[in-house]
Design a protein around this motif. Structure first.
Motif, mmCIF file in Angstrom:
data_model
loop_
_atom_site.group_PDB
_atom_site.id
_atom_site.type_symbol
_atom_site.label_atom_id
_atom_site.label_comp_id
_atom_site.label_asym_id
_atom_site.label_seq_id
_atom_site.Cartn_x
_atom_site.Cartn_y
_atom_site.Cartn_z
ATOM 1 N N ILE A 1 2.787 0.144 -1.532
ATOM 2 C CA ILE A 1 1.371 0.148 -1.915
ATOM 3 C C ILE A 1 0.657 -0.868 -1.028
ATOM 4 C CG2 ILE A 1 -0.314 -0.256 -3.746
ATOM 5 C CD1 ILE A 1 1.905 0.413 -5.777
ATOM 6 N N TYR A 2 -0.420 -0.426 -0.403
ATOM 7 C CA TYR A 2 -1.269 -1.284 0.419
ATOM 8 C C TYR A 2 -2.566 -1.512 -0.340
ATOM 9 C CZ TYR A 2 1.854 -0.365 4.327
ATOM 10 O OH TYR A 2 2.956 -0.297 5.142
ATOM 11 N N VAL A 3 -2.977 -2.778 -0.447
ATOM 12 C CA VAL A 3 -4.191 -3.115 -1.177
ATOM 13 C C VAL A 3 -5.207 -3.696 -0.212
ATOM 14 C CG1 VAL A 3 -5.186 -4.479 -3.059
ATOM 15 C CG2 VAL A 3 -2.842 -3.591 -3.258
ATOM 16 N N ASP A 4 -6.357 -3.038 -0.115
ATOM 17 C CA ASP A 4 -7.505 -3.552 0.631
ATOM 18 C C ASP A 4 -8.116 -4.610 -0.290
ATOM 19 O OD1 ASP A 4 -9.690 -3.899 2.305
ATOM 20 O OD2 ASP A 4 -10.595 -1.966 1.821
ATOM 21 N N ALA A 5 -7.734 -5.875 -0.072
ATOM 22 C CA ALA A 5 -7.819 -6.871 -1.139
ATOM 23 C C ALA A 5 -9.093 -7.680 -1.255
ATOM 24 C CB ALA A 5 -6.650 -7.843 -1.006
ATOM 25 N N ASP A 6 -9.900 -7.796 -0.227
ATOM 26 C CA ASP A 6 -11.014 -8.743 -0.288
ATOM 27 C C ASP A 6 -11.932 -8.526 -1.483
ATOM 28 O OD1 ASP A 6 -10.487 -10.567 1.792
ATOM 29 O OD2 ASP A 6 -11.087 -9.057 3.255
ATOM 30 N N PRO B 1 7.324 -2.305 -2.976
ATOM 31 C CA PRO B 1 6.678 -3.367 -2.215
ATOM 32 C C PRO B 1 5.159 -3.179 -2.179
ATOM 33 C CG PRO B 1 7.827 -1.859 -0.746
ATOM 34 C CD PRO B 1 8.105 -1.406 -2.151
ATOM 35 N N VAL B 2 4.454 -4.301 -2.178
ATOM 36 C CA VAL B 2 2.992 -4.302 -2.109
ATOM 37 C C VAL B 2 2.570 -5.193 -0.948
ATOM 38 C CG1 VAL B 2 0.843 -4.917 -3.311
ATOM 39 C CG2 VAL B 2 2.788 -4.043 -4.610
ATOM 40 N N PHE B 3 1.610 -4.706 -0.164
ATOM 41 C CA PHE B 3 1.017 -5.485 0.909
ATOM 42 C C PHE B 3 -0.443 -5.710 0.554
ATOM 43 C CE2 PHE B 3 4.541 -3.136 2.658
ATOM 44 C CZ PHE B 3 5.236 -4.120 3.332
ATOM 45 N N VAL B 4 -0.791 -6.963 0.271
ATOM 46 C CA VAL B 4 -2.149 -7.344 -0.110
ATOM 47 C C VAL B 4 -2.817 -7.864 1.163
ATOM 48 C CG1 VAL B 4 -3.531 -8.831 -1.597
ATOM 49 C CG2 VAL B 4 -1.348 -7.926 -2.421
ATOM 50 N N VAL B 5 -3.743 -7.070 1.708
ATOM 51 C CA VAL B 5 -4.309 -7.361 3.020
ATOM 52 C C VAL B 5 -5.737 -7.869 2.874
ATOM 53 C CG1 VAL B 5 -4.741 -6.441 5.331
ATOM 54 C CG2 VAL B 5 -2.882 -5.485 3.942
ATOM 55 N N ILE C 1 0.376 2.313 7.374
ATOM 56 C CA ILE C 1 0.616 3.193 6.225
ATOM 57 C C ILE C 1 1.331 4.468 6.678
ATOM 58 C CG2 ILE C 1 -1.593 4.458 6.252
ATOM 59 C CD1 ILE C 1 -1.557 3.853 3.099
ATOM 60 N N GLU C 2 2.223 4.931 5.820
ATOM 61 C CA GLU C 2 3.035 6.125 6.087
ATOM 62 C C GLU C 2 2.735 7.188 5.028
ATOM 63 O OE1 GLU C 2 5.254 6.513 8.594
ATOM 64 O OE2 GLU C 2 4.871 4.519 9.426
ATOM 65 N N VAL D 1 -4.790 1.305 -2.055
ATOM 66 C CA VAL D 1 -5.794 1.033 -3.086
ATOM 67 C C VAL D 1 -7.002 0.479 -2.363
ATOM 68 C CG1 VAL D 1 -6.378 -0.321 -5.125
ATOM 69 C CG2 VAL D 1 -4.056 0.609 -4.849
ATOM 70 N N THR D 2 -8.085 1.268 -2.344
ATOM 71 C CA THR D 2 -9.293 0.854 -1.642
ATOM 72 C C THR D 2 -10.509 1.585 -2.185
ATOM 73 O OG1 THR D 2 -10.340 0.606 0.533
ATOM 74 C CG2 THR D 2 -9.042 2.600 0.190
ATOM 75 N N SER D 3 -11.641 0.902 -2.140
ATOM 76 C CA SER D 3 -12.912 1.552 -2.431
ATOM 77 C C SER D 3 -13.670 1.805 -1.140
ATOM 78 C CB SER D 3 -13.746 0.701 -3.388
ATOM 79 O OG SER D 3 -13.119 0.709 -4.649
ATOM 80 N N ASP D 4 -13.048 1.490 -0.019
ATOM 81 C CA ASP D 4 -13.628 1.696 1.301
ATOM 82 C C ASP D 4 -13.366 3.153 1.711
ATOM 83 O OD1 ASP D 4 -13.525 1.887 4.272
ATOM 84 O OD2 ASP D 4 -14.085 -0.224 4.161
#
Length: 156
Positions: free
Chosen positions: A4-9, A27-31, A66-67, A73-76
Protein backbone atom coordinates in the motif's frame (compact mmCIF):
# COMPACT_ATOMS: atom_id res chain seq x y z
CA UNK A 1 3.02 -9.27 -2.52
CA UNK A 2 0.59 -6.40 -2.34
CA UNK A 3 1.92 -3.12 -0.95
CA UNK A 4 0.00 0.00 0.00
CA UNK A 5 1.36 3.40 -1.03
CA UNK A 6 0.03 6.44 0.83
CA UNK A 7 0.17 9.92 -0.67
CA UNK A 8 0.65 11.22 2.84
CA UNK A 9 0.97 15.00 3.03
CA UNK A 10 -2.75 15.66 3.24
CA UNK A 11 -3.99 12.16 4.05
CA UNK A 12 -6.37 12.02 7.03
CA UNK A 13 -6.71 8.21 7.02
CA UNK A 14 -3.13 7.07 7.64
CA UNK A 15 -4.04 5.38 10.96
CA UNK A 16 -6.77 3.39 9.21
CA UNK A 17 -4.27 2.28 6.55
CA UNK A 18 -1.83 1.18 9.25
CA UNK A 19 -4.50 -0.91 11.00
CA UNK A 20 -5.60 -2.65 7.79
CA UNK A 21 -2.04 -3.28 6.59
CA UNK A 22 -0.90 -4.60 9.97
CA UNK A 23 -3.90 -6.93 10.20
CA UNK A 24 -3.15 -8.29 6.71
CA UNK A 25 0.65 -8.27 7.03
CA UNK A 26 1.17 -5.83 4.15
CA UNK A 27 4.00 -3.33 3.68
CA UNK A 28 3.05 0.35 3.61
CA UNK A 29 5.04 3.19 2.06
CA UNK A 30 4.03 6.57 3.51
CA UNK A 31 5.36 9.12 1.02
CA UNK A 32 5.67 12.79 1.97
CA UNK A 33 7.69 15.82 0.95
CA UNK A 34 8.12 16.76 4.59
CA UNK A 35 6.01 19.92 4.37
CA UNK A 36 3.82 18.62 7.21
CA UNK A 37 5.44 16.60 9.98
CA UNK A 38 4.18 13.03 10.08
CA UNK A 39 4.86 11.00 13.17
CA UNK A 40 6.16 7.52 12.30
CA UNK A 41 3.84 4.86 13.71
CA UNK A 42 6.68 2.62 14.88
CA UNK A 43 5.34 -0.39 13.00
CA UNK A 44 7.75 -2.78 11.26
CA UNK A 45 5.65 -2.94 8.10
CA UNK A 46 5.48 0.86 7.64
CA UNK A 47 8.24 2.73 5.82
CA UNK A 48 8.30 6.52 6.03
CA UNK A 49 9.60 8.00 2.77
CA UNK A 50 10.50 11.69 2.63
CA UNK A 51 11.12 13.04 -0.86
CA UNK A 52 12.40 16.44 -1.94
CA UNK A 53 9.98 19.35 -1.85
CA UNK A 54 8.37 20.28 -5.12
CA UNK A 55 5.25 19.77 -7.15
CA UNK A 56 4.49 16.11 -7.78
CA UNK A 57 7.76 14.76 -6.33
CA UNK A 58 5.89 12.41 -3.96
CA UNK A 59 3.49 11.48 -6.76
CA UNK A 60 6.43 10.68 -9.05
CA UNK A 61 8.02 8.49 -6.37
CA UNK A 62 4.82 6.48 -5.99
CA UNK A 63 4.06 6.25 -9.72
CA UNK A 64 7.58 5.02 -10.48
CA UNK A 65 7.37 2.18 -7.95
CA UNK A 66 3.75 1.03 -7.81
CA UNK A 67 3.02 -2.35 -9.38
CA UNK A 68 -0.22 -3.95 -10.62
CA UNK A 69 -0.70 -5.87 -7.34
CA UNK A 70 -0.48 -2.67 -5.26
CA UNK A 71 -2.93 -0.11 -3.90
CA UNK A 72 -2.45 3.65 -3.67
CA UNK A 73 -4.34 5.78 -1.14
CA UNK A 74 -4.68 9.25 -2.62
CA UNK A 75 -7.15 12.02 -3.24
CA UNK A 76 -4.88 13.34 -5.99
CA UNK A 77 -6.78 12.49 -9.17
CA UNK A 78 -3.79 12.71 -11.56
CA UNK A 79 -1.79 10.38 -9.29
CA UNK A 80 -4.72 7.97 -9.16
CA UNK A 81 -4.80 8.02 -12.98
CA UNK A 82 -1.07 7.26 -13.15
CA UNK A 83 -1.50 4.33 -10.75
CA UNK A 84 -4.42 2.96 -12.73
CA UNK A 85 -2.36 3.25 -15.94
CA UNK A 86 0.19 0.93 -14.34
CA UNK A 87 -2.51 -1.60 -13.49
CA UNK A 88 -2.60 -0.79 -9.77
CA UNK A 89 -5.65 0.16 -7.71
CA UNK A 90 -6.34 3.55 -6.15
CA UNK A 91 -8.69 4.65 -3.37
CA UNK A 92 -9.48 8.15 -2.11
CA UNK A 93 -9.58 9.01 1.58
CA UNK A 94 -13.38 9.20 1.42
CA UNK A 95 -13.64 5.66 0.05
CA UNK A 96 -14.02 6.38 -3.62
CA UNK A 97 -12.42 3.63 -5.65
CA UNK A 98 -10.76 5.18 -8.68
CA UNK A 99 -11.32 3.01 -11.75
CA UNK A 100 -10.69 3.26 -15.49
CA UNK A 101 -14.44 3.92 -15.81
CA UNK A 102 -14.54 6.98 -13.52
CA UNK A 103 -11.06 8.52 -13.67
CA UNK A 104 -11.64 10.37 -16.97
CA UNK A 105 -14.64 12.29 -15.68
CA UNK A 106 -12.82 12.98 -12.41
CA UNK A 107 -9.86 14.45 -14.33
CA UNK A 108 -12.23 16.55 -16.41
CA UNK A 109 -14.03 17.82 -13.29
CA UNK A 110 -10.67 18.70 -11.74
CA UNK A 111 -9.76 20.77 -14.79
CA UNK A 112 -13.09 22.58 -14.71
CA UNK A 113 -12.52 23.44 -11.04
CA UNK A 114 -8.98 24.64 -11.80
CA UNK A 115 -10.29 26.86 -14.59
CA UNK A 116 -13.02 28.28 -12.35
CA UNK A 117 -10.41 29.18 -9.71
CA UNK A 118 -8.19 30.76 -12.36
CA UNK A 119 -10.97 33.10 -13.42
CA UNK A 120 -11.65 34.06 -9.82
CA UNK A 121 -14.66 31.97 -8.87
CA UNK A 122 -14.73 30.56 -5.35
CA UNK A 123 -15.02 26.78 -5.54
CA UNK A 124 -14.54 25.87 -1.87
CA UNK A 125 -12.36 23.10 -0.56
CA UNK A 126 -13.07 19.52 0.30
CA UNK A 127 -15.66 18.82 2.96
CA UNK A 128 -14.38 17.67 6.36
CA UNK A 129 -13.97 13.91 6.66
CA UNK A 130 -16.93 12.30 8.42
CA UNK A 131 -17.27 9.00 10.30
CA UNK A 132 -19.18 7.68 7.29
CA UNK A 133 -16.27 8.70 5.02
CA UNK A 134 -13.85 6.79 7.27
CA UNK A 135 -16.10 3.74 7.20
CA UNK A 136 -16.45 3.99 3.41
CA UNK A 137 -12.68 4.32 3.14
CA UNK A 138 -12.05 1.20 5.22
CA UNK A 139 -14.51 -0.80 3.10
CA UNK A 140 -13.02 0.50 -0.16
CA UNK A 141 -9.45 -0.17 1.00
CA UNK A 142 -10.35 -3.70 2.03
CA UNK A 143 -12.01 -4.36 -1.36
CA UNK A 144 -9.04 -2.89 -3.25
CA UNK A 145 -6.50 -4.90 -1.26
CA UNK A 146 -8.44 -8.15 -1.67
CA UNK A 147 -8.79 -7.54 -5.43
CA UNK A 148 -5.07 -6.73 -5.70
CA UNK A 149 -4.15 -9.89 -3.78
CA UNK A 150 -6.39 -12.02 -6.02
CA UNK A 151 -4.82 -10.42 -9.09
CA UNK A 152 -1.30 -11.07 -7.77
CA UNK A 153 -2.15 -14.70 -6.98
CA UNK A 154 -3.65 -15.24 -10.45
CA UNK A 155 -0.61 -13.78 -12.23
CA UNK A 156 2.02 -15.31 -9.93
Amino acid sequence: MTSIYVDADACPVREEVFRVATRLGLPVFVVSNGSRPIRPPGLPNVSMITVAEGADVADDWIAERIEPADVCVTSDIPLAARCLAKGARAVSNTGRAWTPDNIGSALAGREIGRHMREIGLATGGPAPLTKADRSNFLNALDRAVQAARRSAAASG
